[in-house]
Design a protein around this motif. Structure first.
Motif, PDB file in Angstrom:
ATOM      1  N   SER A  39      -7.743  -0.481   9.943  1.00  0.00           N
ATOM      2  CA  SER A  39      -6.828   0.281   9.100  1.00  0.00           C
ATOM      3  C   SER A  39      -5.518  -0.484   9.050  1.00  0.00           C
ATOM      4  O   SER A  39      -4.823  -0.562  10.068  1.00  0.00           O
ATOM      5  N   PHE A  40      -5.187  -1.045   7.898  1.00  0.00           N
ATOM      6  CA  PHE A  40      -4.024  -1.923   7.780  1.00  0.00           C
ATOM      7  C   PHE A  40      -2.926  -1.295   6.941  1.00  0.00           C
ATOM      8  O   PHE A  40      -3.199  -0.615   5.951  1.00  0.00           O
ATOM      9  N   LYS A  41      -1.691  -1.575   7.357  1.00  0.00           N
ATOM     10  CA  LYS A  41      -0.510  -1.208   6.577  1.00  0.00           C
ATOM     11  C   LYS A  41       0.333  -2.470   6.428  1.00  0.00           C
ATOM     12  O   LYS A  41       0.674  -3.109   7.430  1.00  0.00           O
ATOM     13  N   LEU A  42       0.668  -2.807   5.191  1.00  0.00           N
ATOM     14  CA  LEU A  42       1.616  -3.885   4.910  1.00  0.00           C
ATOM     15  C   LEU A  42       2.931  -3.202   4.586  1.00  0.00           C
ATOM     16  O   LEU A  42       3.014  -2.424   3.631  1.00  0.00           O
ATOM     17  N   ILE A  63       2.679  -6.594   9.029  1.00  0.00           N
ATOM     18  CA  ILE A  63       1.292  -6.184   8.796  1.00  0.00           C
ATOM     19  C   ILE A  63       0.809  -5.559  10.102  1.00  0.00           C
ATOM     20  O   ILE A  63       0.908  -6.173  11.165  1.00  0.00           O
ATOM     21  N   GLN A  64       0.353  -4.324  10.014  1.00  0.00           N
ATOM     22  CA  GLN A  64      -0.067  -3.587  11.201  1.00  0.00           C
ATOM     23  C   GLN A  64      -1.530  -3.186  11.055  1.00  0.00           C
ATOM     24  O   GLN A  64      -1.943  -2.700  10.000  1.00  0.00           O
ATOM     25  N   GLN A  65      -2.277  -3.413  12.107  1.00  0.00           N
ATOM     26  CA  GLN A  65      -3.606  -2.842  12.196  1.00  0.00           C
ATOM     27  C   GLN A  65      -3.483  -1.704  13.201  1.00  0.00           C
ATOM     28  O   GLN A  65      -3.184  -1.943  14.379  1.00  0.00           O
ATOM     29  N   GLU A  66      -3.663  -0.490  12.709  1.00  0.00           N
ATOM     30  CA  GLU A  66      -3.429   0.676  13.555  1.00  0.00           C
ATOM     31  C   GLU A  66      -4.169   0.573  14.883  1.00  0.00           C
ATOM     32  O   GLU A  66      -5.346   0.252  14.920  1.00  0.00           O
ATOM     33  N   VAL A 116     -10.608  -5.789   3.018  1.00  0.00           N
ATOM     34  CA  VAL A 116     -11.092  -4.536   3.607  1.00  0.00           C
ATOM     35  C   VAL A 116     -12.123  -3.818   2.733  1.00  0.00           C
ATOM     36  O   VAL A 116     -12.898  -3.002   3.247  1.00  0.00           O
ATOM     37  N   LEU A 117     -12.155  -4.115   1.441  1.00  0.00           N
ATOM     38  CA  LEU A 117     -13.017  -3.394   0.505  1.00  0.00           C
ATOM     39  C   LEU A 117     -14.479  -3.280   0.952  1.00  0.00           C
ATOM     40  O   LEU A 117     -15.039  -2.182   0.918  1.00  0.00           O
ATOM     41  N   SER A 125      -9.131   0.459   5.796  1.00  0.00           N
ATOM     42  CA  SER A 125      -8.177   0.896   4.769  1.00  0.00           C
ATOM     43  C   SER A 125      -7.023  -0.094   4.678  1.00  0.00           C
ATOM     44  O   SER A 125      -6.792  -0.882   5.609  1.00  0.00           O
ATOM     45  N   PHE A 126      -6.312  -0.029   3.561  1.00  0.00           N
ATOM     46  CA  PHE A 126      -5.166  -0.903   3.339  1.00  0.00           C
ATOM     47  C   PHE A 126      -4.158  -0.151   2.491  1.00  0.00           C
ATOM     48  O   PHE A 126      -4.494   0.394   1.452  1.00  0.00           O
TER      49      PHE A 126
END
Length: 178
Positions: A39-42, A63-66, A116-117, A125-126
């Motif tokens: 699960s990534f957040k940019l 960039i974070q991977q939860e 991630v798709l 997720s992204f």
């Protein structure tokens, strides 16, 4: 004519200096490709600090991977005057965030989504967030700018976050403005 602002067009972090945007993008891709089921957040955000002769702005990219870690870097801009007007400063912080976000063109954003798709059904997720160093509390001097700055972030396709959820601006970038 002397430059009005000192823009450092390179990025840095604690282990590397003078990274180009292309290098930053490669690091983000490598970070995501290590575990594409994550699960990534940019996240992007800018903070500023008024000093005696200038105002320093730091724009962070995280960039974070939860629950797995982060990779981060920042860019510095110096305005050679004390920027005391709060609206001007908050607006310029938002502009600098928008500028860094605009470096990520459609093809680059698509490349990150496509990492991630294939793993969406496994929970991958992204998302992309814009962190603004403002708060909506009654006592917060920046609360009158919340609607305006959130609208600006949303208009460029970012999920806007304000305090206490805007840690890229209010914590990460803030560390380097001193």
């Amino acid at each position: 004519m002397k430059n009005k602002y000192v823009f450092d067009q390179t990025f840095q972090n604690l282990s590397q200096k003078h990274m180009s945007f292309e290098q930053v993008f490669r690091y983000i891709v490598q970070f995501m490709e290590k575990d594409p089921t994550g699960s990534f957040k940019l996240m992007f955000g800018t903070d500023s600090q008024v000093h005696a002769t200038h105002t320093k702005f730091i724009t962070g990219i995280v960039i974070q991977q939860e629950r797995k870690g982060v990779w981060a870097c920042f860019r510095k801009v110096i305005v050679p005057r004390k920027m005391k007007n709060l609206h001007e400063r908050i607006s310029f912080e938002t502009t600098l965030t928008e500028e860094v976000v605009s470096m990520f063109n459609k093809e680059e954003k698509d490349r990150l989504f496509h990492i991630v798709l294939p793993h969406i059904l496994k929970g991958a997720s992204f998302s992309i967030e814009g962190h603004i160093d403002i708060g909506s509390g009654k006592r917060n001097k920046t609360s009158i700018f919340v609607k305006e700055m959130i609208s600006r972030m949303n208009s460029i396709g970012l999920e806007a976050k304000i305090k206490p959820y805007s840690f890229v601006a209010s914590s990460y970038a803030n560390r380097f403005t001193k």
